[in-house]
Design a protein around this motif. Structure first.
Motif, mmCIF file in Angstrom:
data_model
loop_
_atom_site.group_PDB
_atom_site.id
_atom_site.type_symbol
_atom_site.label_atom_id
_atom_site.label_comp_id
_atom_site.label_asym_id
_atom_site.label_seq_id
_atom_site.Cartn_x
_atom_site.Cartn_y
_atom_site.Cartn_z
ATOM 1 N N GLY A 53 32.459 -34.108 -9.293
ATOM 2 C CA GLY A 53 33.435 -35.150 -9.003
ATOM 3 C C GLY A 53 34.853 -34.624 -8.996
ATOM 4 N N ARG A 54 35.166 -33.767 -9.937
ATOM 5 C CA ARG A 54 36.509 -33.180 -9.986
ATOM 6 C C ARG A 54 36.773 -32.322 -8.750
ATOM 7 N NH1 ARG A 54 35.562 -31.395 -16.256
ATOM 8 N NH2 ARG A 54 36.399 -33.281 -17.277
ATOM 9 N N ALA A 55 35.747 -31.568 -8.325
ATOM 10 C CA ALA A 55 35.909 -30.724 -7.139
ATOM 11 C C ALA A 55 36.101 -31.578 -5.889
ATOM 12 C CB ALA A 55 34.697 -29.808 -6.983
ATOM 13 N N VAL A 56 35.387 -32.684 -5.793
ATOM 14 C CA VAL A 56 35.569 -33.596 -4.658
ATOM 15 C C VAL A 56 36.975 -34.166 -4.669
ATOM 16 C CG1 VAL A 56 34.832 -35.791 -3.642
ATOM 17 C CG2 VAL A 56 33.117 -34.151 -4.447
ATOM 18 N N ALA A 57 37.465 -34.521 -5.841
ATOM 19 C CA ALA A 57 38.824 -35.059 -5.949
ATOM 20 C C ALA A 57 39.855 -34.035 -5.490
ATOM 21 C CB ALA A 57 39.100 -35.497 -7.381
ATOM 22 N N THR A 58 39.657 -32.777 -5.865
ATOM 23 C CA THR A 58 40.585 -31.722 -5.446
ATOM 24 C C THR A 58 40.521 -31.507 -3.936
ATOM 25 O OG1 THR A 58 40.405 -30.602 -7.586
ATOM 26 C CG2 THR A 58 41.172 -29.288 -5.726
ATOM 27 N N ALA A 59 39.296 -31.453 -3.402
ATOM 28 C CA ALA A 59 39.126 -31.194 -1.971
ATOM 29 C C ALA A 59 39.712 -32.306 -1.114
ATOM 30 C CB ALA A 59 37.649 -31.013 -1.649
ATOM 31 N N SER A 60 39.764 -33.512 -1.643
ATOM 32 C CA SER A 60 40.200 -34.660 -0.852
ATOM 33 C C SER A 60 41.607 -35.121 -1.207
ATOM 34 C CB SER A 60 39.217 -35.824 -1.047
ATOM 35 O OG SER A 60 39.137 -36.184 -2.419
ATOM 36 N N ALA A 61 42.393 -34.219 -1.770
ATOM 37 C CA ALA A 61 43.736 -34.601 -2.214
ATOM 38 C C ALA A 61 44.580 -35.180 -1.089
ATOM 39 C CB ALA A 61 44.435 -33.387 -2.836
ATOM 40 N N ASP A 62 44.412 -34.667 0.141
ATOM 41 C CA ASP A 62 45.191 -35.189 1.273
ATOM 42 C C ASP A 62 44.290 -35.800 2.341
ATOM 43 O OD1 ASP A 62 44.006 -32.862 2.173
ATOM 44 O OD2 ASP A 62 45.762 -32.168 3.292
ATOM 45 N N ALA A 63 43.094 -36.232 1.943
ATOM 46 C CA ALA A 63 42.138 -36.781 2.912
ATOM 47 C C ALA A 63 42.567 -38.160 3.381
ATOM 48 C CB ALA A 63 40.746 -36.846 2.292
ATOM 49 N N ASP A 64 42.211 -38.453 4.626
ATOM 50 C CA ASP A 64 42.424 -39.790 5.178
ATOM 51 C C ASP A 64 41.142 -40.615 5.167
ATOM 52 O OD1 ASP A 64 45.257 -39.567 6.184
ATOM 53 O OD2 ASP A 64 44.354 -37.864 7.222
ATOM 54 N N LEU A 65 39.999 -39.932 5.032
ATOM 55 C CA LEU A 65 38.718 -40.626 4.957
ATOM 56 C C LEU A 65 37.697 -39.677 4.359
ATOM 57 C CD1 LEU A 65 37.036 -42.938 7.521
ATOM 58 C CD2 LEU A 65 35.764 -40.925 6.773
ATOM 59 N N LEU A 66 36.805 -40.210 3.517
ATOM 60 C CA LEU A 66 35.712 -39.424 2.948
ATOM 61 C C LEU A 66 34.404 -39.857 3.595
ATOM 62 C CD1 LEU A 66 37.945 -38.916 0.784
ATOM 63 C CD2 LEU A 66 36.105 -38.757 -0.893
ATOM 64 N N LEU A 67 33.645 -38.881 4.055
ATOM 65 C CA LEU A 67 32.355 -39.093 4.693
ATOM 66 C C LEU A 67 31.303 -38.565 3.723
ATOM 67 C CD1 LEU A 67 31.181 -40.031 7.459
ATOM 68 C CD2 LEU A 67 31.258 -37.630 8.155
ATOM 69 N N LEU A 68 30.437 -39.442 3.227
ATOM 70 C CA LEU A 68 29.620 -39.106 2.069
ATOM 71 C C LEU A 68 28.133 -39.065 2.397
ATOM 72 C CD1 LEU A 68 31.488 -41.448 -0.434
ATOM 73 C CD2 LEU A 68 31.991 -39.052 0.130
ATOM 74 N N GLY A 69 27.538 -37.886 2.218
ATOM 75 C CA GLY A 69 26.100 -37.755 2.347
ATOM 76 C C GLY A 69 25.401 -38.494 1.222
ATOM 77 N N ALA A 70 24.071 -38.558 1.303
ATOM 78 C CA ALA A 70 23.308 -39.345 0.343
ATOM 79 C C ALA A 70 23.542 -38.900 -1.096
ATOM 80 C CB ALA A 70 21.820 -39.266 0.683
#
Length: 396
Positions: free
Chosen positions: A82-99
């Motif tokens: 979860g922390r890594a996802v938060a870091t990777a998406s720091a400037d994201a406009d949309l998150l596309l989430l696999g299952a």
């Protein structure tokens, strides 16, 4: 230009369709990053996409990718993921989430950006069929729906405590699994299903904001190795046998004995099962592009993983499915229902006689395999998914 971050965990087959989406997004002028296992970096970066490593690997034993073993392997690192996802998406406009990337739903909530599901299996509850990860036997409309809802909640249990810890770190209020699903339904949270309604008829009770788009095919390309090319050119089309990241005790022996009884040319992919032989009419290979190989074989013997099933159907060749666990029995059942292959051979209890017999009968399913391939050729799943994604991007 928007930045879309896709989060997916699992095996190669769980990443390749997201690479296809990422390339389509890039061609449309957006920036795409795929967050997945560090060991799968080589699938992402050569495609010109951004990459973010998630701090979890499932190891060399593919049995960790089934049921409780999978949950334990992943739950132990869930907060770090979860922390890594938060870091990777720091400037994201949309998150596309696999299952298995749904932890990003909470990250998106904290970031104040939209998110959407992108599933390669039919995981949404429905009356039309039972949960794909549980059984292939219908429980009746009410039973199918109830079982899927119960399984969905039960699947969150190993992750609930660390999910709650992540929400605290993100400054979000408590939201348990049941409340999360209620919130998703109230928000009309969109889910793209990356498979074809020609393969899985769309359930009437799935809402329009959770469509089947068709498959997300990787770009056509990839060359066969020279030794494989020579083998294919030197004789009649062979049988292909491969089980990807799946391994089972004695599977290599069963395959070798079955091919010996058939006396046919074959290409076998060593894979995690360690398939091998010293027979001169059988070539053992590593990873080869299915898009280039499958159209040149007489039949494909595989474990009915979602990706391999799709590739065989697209190639229009009969498939002999040997499912073991997870969603494999579901896809194997669909192949048989479409007339694209004989009835599935459950991996447990597989014998050389049964496997040889199924391969011998596969030629009788060539018309059914060709028919579904023609239907798939009319679809543009990646294009439809791209339209659904861009429609939900925030207005600049």
């Amino acid at each position: 230009m928007a930045h879309i971050v896709a989060v997916t965990l699992g095996t190669r087959g769980d990443v390749v369709p997201f690479v296809a989406l990422g390339q389509a997004l890039r061609e449309a002028g957006h920036r795409a990053t795929i967050a997945t296992h560090g060991s799968l970096r080589a699938l992402v970066e050569p495609a010109g996409l951004g990459f973010a490593a998630l701090p979890v690997e499932f190891g060399a034993d593919p049995r960790t990718l089934t049921s409780a073993r999978f949950a334990r392997a992943l739950a132990g690192r869930w907060l770090d993921v979860g922390r890594a996802v938060a870091t990777a998406s720091a400037d994201a406009d949309l998150l596309l989430l696999g299952a298995m990337g749904w932890l990003g739903y909470h990250v998106a909530q904290a970031r104040g950006v939209p998110s959407m599901g992108a599933f390669l299996q039919p995981l949404e509850p429905t009356r039309a069929f039972p949960p794909a990860l549980l059984t292939t036997r219908s429980l009746g409309g009410w039973g199918n729906l109830t079982a899927a809802r119960a399984l969905r909640l039960l699947g969150q249990a190993p992750f609930a405590r660390q999910t709650a810890a992540l929400r605290r770190e993100l400054g979000l209020p408590r939201l348990g699994p049941a409340a999360t699903f209620r919130r998703m339904d109230a928000e009309r949270w969109p889910v793209l299903h990356g498979f074809s309604p020609a393969v899985v008829p769309a359930p009437a009770d799935w809402p329009a904001y959770r469509p089947m788009t068709g498959y997300w095919w990787p770009p056509v390309g990839g060359e066969l190795s020279p030794r494989l090319q020579r083998f294919l050119d030197d004789g009649e089309p062979p049988v292909f046998v491969g089980f990807g990241s799946l391994a089972a005790p004695g599977l290599d022996r069963v395959v070798d004995e079955a091919l010996a009884r058939l006396g046919r040319r074959a290409v076998i992919q060593g894979g995690a099962a360690g398939l091998a032989t010293d027979r001169r009419d059988v070539l053992v290979v590593g990873d080869e592009p299915h898009t280039a190989l499958f159209p040149r074989v007489r039949a494909v013997v595989h474990h009915a993983g979602a990706g391999t099933t799709a590739a065989a159907l697209r190639a229009g060749v009969p498939a002999v499915c040997v499912p073991f666990a997870a969603d494999q029995p579901f896809w194997a059942g669909r192949v048989a229902a479409l007339g694209a292959g004989p009835p599935p051979l459950p991996g447990r209890g597989l014998t050389a006689d049964r496997l040889a017999g199924a391969i011998e009968s596969a030629g009788g399913y060539r018309a059914g395999a060709a028919a579904i391939a023609r239907r798939l050729a009319t679809e543009d799943g990646t294009g439809q998914a791209l339209a659904e994604i861009t429609r939900r991007l925030p207005v600049p």
